[in-house]
Design an enzyme around this catalytic site. Structure first.
Site, PDB file in Angstrom:
ATOM      1  N   TYR A 178      34.106  -4.910  21.051  1.00 39.84           N
ATOM      2  CA  TYR A 178      33.637  -3.750  21.814  1.00 39.84           C
ATOM      3  C   TYR A 178      34.710  -2.661  21.851  1.00 39.84           C
ATOM      4  CZ  TYR A 178      31.962  -1.034  25.831  1.00 39.84           C
ATOM      5  OH  TYR A 178      31.535  -0.027  26.662  1.00 39.84           O
ATOM      6  N   ASN A 203      24.419   6.810  23.333  1.00 40.24           N
ATOM      7  CA  ASN A 203      24.886   6.005  24.451  1.00 40.24           C
ATOM      8  C   ASN A 203      24.625   4.512  24.279  1.00 40.24           C
ATOM      9  OD1 ASN A 203      25.487   5.432  27.460  1.00 40.24           O
ATOM     10  ND2 ASN A 203      23.345   4.790  27.233  1.00 40.24           N
TER      11      ASN A 203
END
Length: 249
Positions: free
Chosen positions: A151, A85
């Site tokens: 990203y 994560n």
């Protein structure tokens, strides 16, 4: 079907936001979870709050990743579930204005670290007779955007990583899936939540007309980690209130 009693898990970036919610969701179903972040104080604090072992880990450090996996195996006698994560957003803007040092850091934390950690952890999961890895991707990896650069590129790579690893590890009973959250109400999204113009525009693009919660992403992770998702692998589960599929009407 969702029971995780006796399972050992790692969740990176699990001291706040989506990562913490996923850790709490796994714990609620009976799993034991190594809490981890790059901040040693935060890791110790949250681990104590949740009654679980904590292991600080800079996910760009291969030795730290190895220590994280070793800690889980030592604490739990093996590893059954991995949740990758940890991530950062990097600087917003078009690719034409990209700072390559920022690009390298975003790719290292968001994508390369997941490759490295999976290579360390998936053999341990296979040794236990199989289990699951959940890689956190993003809605931004599925749509074009003029400001989310490295990203989005990294998160698209994460979804492909899940597909490749699902093919590689499926014969050994290891399932690998991705989750792509949409706009989720977290501490990090606070400035956007306070931006009335942004929220009006974004919620008009979301059929459910609200942000998601970290717990709703955690529910998807628990499903993919448990027997309820036992025949699901190589999938990218989008948790976005419908943003991906709407035409904005």
């Amino acid at each position: 079907m969702f029971d995780l009693s006796g399972k050992g898990a790692i969740v990176t970036g699990s001291t706040r936001g989506i990562g913490r919610a996923i850790a709490e969701g796994l714990i609620a179903q009976g799993a034991k979870v190594v809490i981890s972040s790059e901040d040693a104080q935060d890791t110790a604090r949250v681990a104590a709050q949740l009654g679980m072992p904590g292991q600080p880990c800079d996910v760009t450090d291969d030795a730290a990743l190895a220590a994280l996996v070793d800690r889980a195996v030592t604490e739990f006698g093996g590893l059954d579930v991995l949740v990758c994560n940890a991530g950062i957003t990097g600087r917003a803007g078009p690719f034409a204005d990209l700072d390559m040092a920022d690009y390298a850091r975003v790719m290292a934390i968001n994508l390369t670290s997941q490759v490295a950690l999976c290579n360390l952890a998936l053999p341990k999961i296979a040794e236990r007779g199989g289990g699951a890895a959940v890689l956190v991707s993003s809605l931004s990896g599925l749509r074009g955007n003029g400001r989310i650069n490295a990203y989005a590129l990294a998160k698209a790579g994460v979804a492909q990583l899940a597909r490749n690893l699902a093919v590689e590890w499926g014969p050994r009973g290891v399932r690998v899936n991705a989750i792509s959250p949409g706009f989720i109400a977290t501490e990090l999204s606070g400035p956007l939540l306070a931006d009335a113009a942004f929220m009006a525009r974004r919620m008009a693009m979301t059929p459910l007309r609200r942000p998601g919660t970290p717990q709703e992403v955690a529910g998807a992770a628990v499903f993919l980690a448990s027997a309820a998702g036992a025949f699901v692998t190589g999938h990218n589960l989008v948790v976005d209130g419908g943003t991906l599929i709407t035409d904005g009407s």
